[in-house]
Design an enzyme around this catalytic site. Structure first.
Site, short mmCIF file in Angstrom:
data_model
loop_
_atom_site.label_atom_id
_atom_site.label_comp_id
_atom_site.label_asym_id
_atom_site.label_seq_id
_atom_site.Cartn_x
_atom_site.Cartn_y
_atom_site.Cartn_z
N ARG A 39 -6.33 -0.20 -12.30
CA ARG A 39 -6.48 0.88 -11.19
C ARG A 39 -5.72 2.03 -11.45
O ARG A 39 -4.31 1.81 -11.35
CB ARG A 39 -6.24 0.38 -9.81
CG ARG A 39 -6.32 1.36 -8.86
CD ARG A 39 -6.38 0.68 -7.32
NE ARG A 39 -6.16 1.62 -6.15
CZ ARG A 39 -5.14 2.32 -5.85
NH1 ARG A 39 -3.92 2.05 -6.43
NH2 ARG A 39 -5.40 3.12 -4.72
N SER A 111 -15.45 -1.48 -1.80
CA SER A 111 -14.54 -1.40 -0.79
C SER A 111 -15.42 -1.19 0.41
O SER A 111 -16.40 -0.41 0.56
CB SER A 111 -13.56 0.05 -1.00
OG SER A 111 -12.79 -0.36 -2.10
N LYS A 140 -1.05 2.36 -1.57
CA LYS A 140 -2.02 3.38 -1.79
C LYS A 140 -1.61 4.51 -0.84
O LYS A 140 -1.40 4.83 0.39
CB LYS A 140 -3.13 2.91 -1.10
CG LYS A 140 -4.42 3.86 -0.97
CD LYS A 140 -5.72 3.01 -0.38
CE LYS A 140 -6.90 3.76 -0.24
NZ LYS A 140 -7.72 4.27 -1.29
#
Ligand SMILES: Cc1ncsc1CCOP(=O)(O)O
Ligand SMILES: C=C1C=NC(C)=NC1=N
Length: 211
Positions: A39, A111, A140
């Protein structure tokens, strides 16, 4: 995709660690990580050819240990690298669009945090959903407020049978709550990527959950 694959699902990009990500990943896999997601996102994230190059190198570490290599968001990169899977968010392309672009053998994760999103993911053939943030997270940058493990409990009560991983602020002290709520595994970034000893961190996390 086997549910056990999701047991200890490590996620990392170059900006989640001050060490060499290749070394962190190898140590995490030695400690028992069962699945890896690349990611590369947020401040300081690599782009273009550098992002591709690191992805290729991380994938070869995964291949060495037969750990699935999943790419976050970037479907074109997942295809280019011949990744094992791709994970997309609610504001990315709809899964049915993604599925038209990728080999049918690719794992697809989505998600989801509401019943509608979970049902939609099931309908569109997702292999698993990531639900969170479970707890407060610093990783995040635009994370919404924690939804807590009870969200997974609700989804299970409403007969969502899809494999589920919890995500967000997970560490040794709270991981079992996520499994008790009905998740098939835990996914996390900083508990391993920022540990002094990523191998030990992965091992302790794996030992901290029982199904
Ligand atoms: C990608 C993502 N999605 C919800 S929380 C989060 C970040 C998880 O990072 P950490 O495990 O360090 O809290
Ligand atoms: C946002 C996310 C939620 N869940 C998982 C597994 N990965 C992600 N990148």
């Amino acid at each position: 995709m086997k549910r056990e694959t999701l047991s200890l699902y490590f996620i990392m990009g170059s900006n989640n660690t001050s060490e060499d990500p290749l070394i962190v990943l190898e140590q995490a896999i030695m400690g028992g990580v069962t699945c890896f997601q690349y990611r590369e996102k947020g401040s300081g994230a690599l782009t273009g050819i550098e992002k591709e190059k690191l992805g290729r190198e991380l994938m070869s570490v995964c291949r060495k240990y037969q750990v699935p290599f999943i790419v976050n968001d970037d479907v074109d990169l997942a295809i280019k690298l011949k990744a094992d899977g791709v994970h997309t968010g609610q504001d990315d392309q709809p899964l049915e669009e993604v599925k038209k672009m990728i080999p049918s053998s690719m794992i697809t994760g989505v998600s989801a945090k509401t019943l509608d999103e979970a049902r939609e993911a099931e309908k569109q053939g997702a292999d698993y959903i990531g639900v969170g943030p479970m707890f407060a997270t610093k990783t995040k940058e635009d994370a919404e407020a924690p939804v807590g493990p009870s969200t997974i409990q609700q989804l299970r009560r409403q007969k969502i049978t899809l494999p589920i991983v919890g995500i967000g602020g997970i560490e040794v002290g709270n991981a079992q709550q996520v499994i008790d709520a009905g998740a098939d595994g835990i996914s996390l970034i900083s508990a391993i990527s920022q540990a002094k000893d990523p191998e030990q961190a992965a091992r302790l996390l794996r030992e901290s959950i029982s199904f």
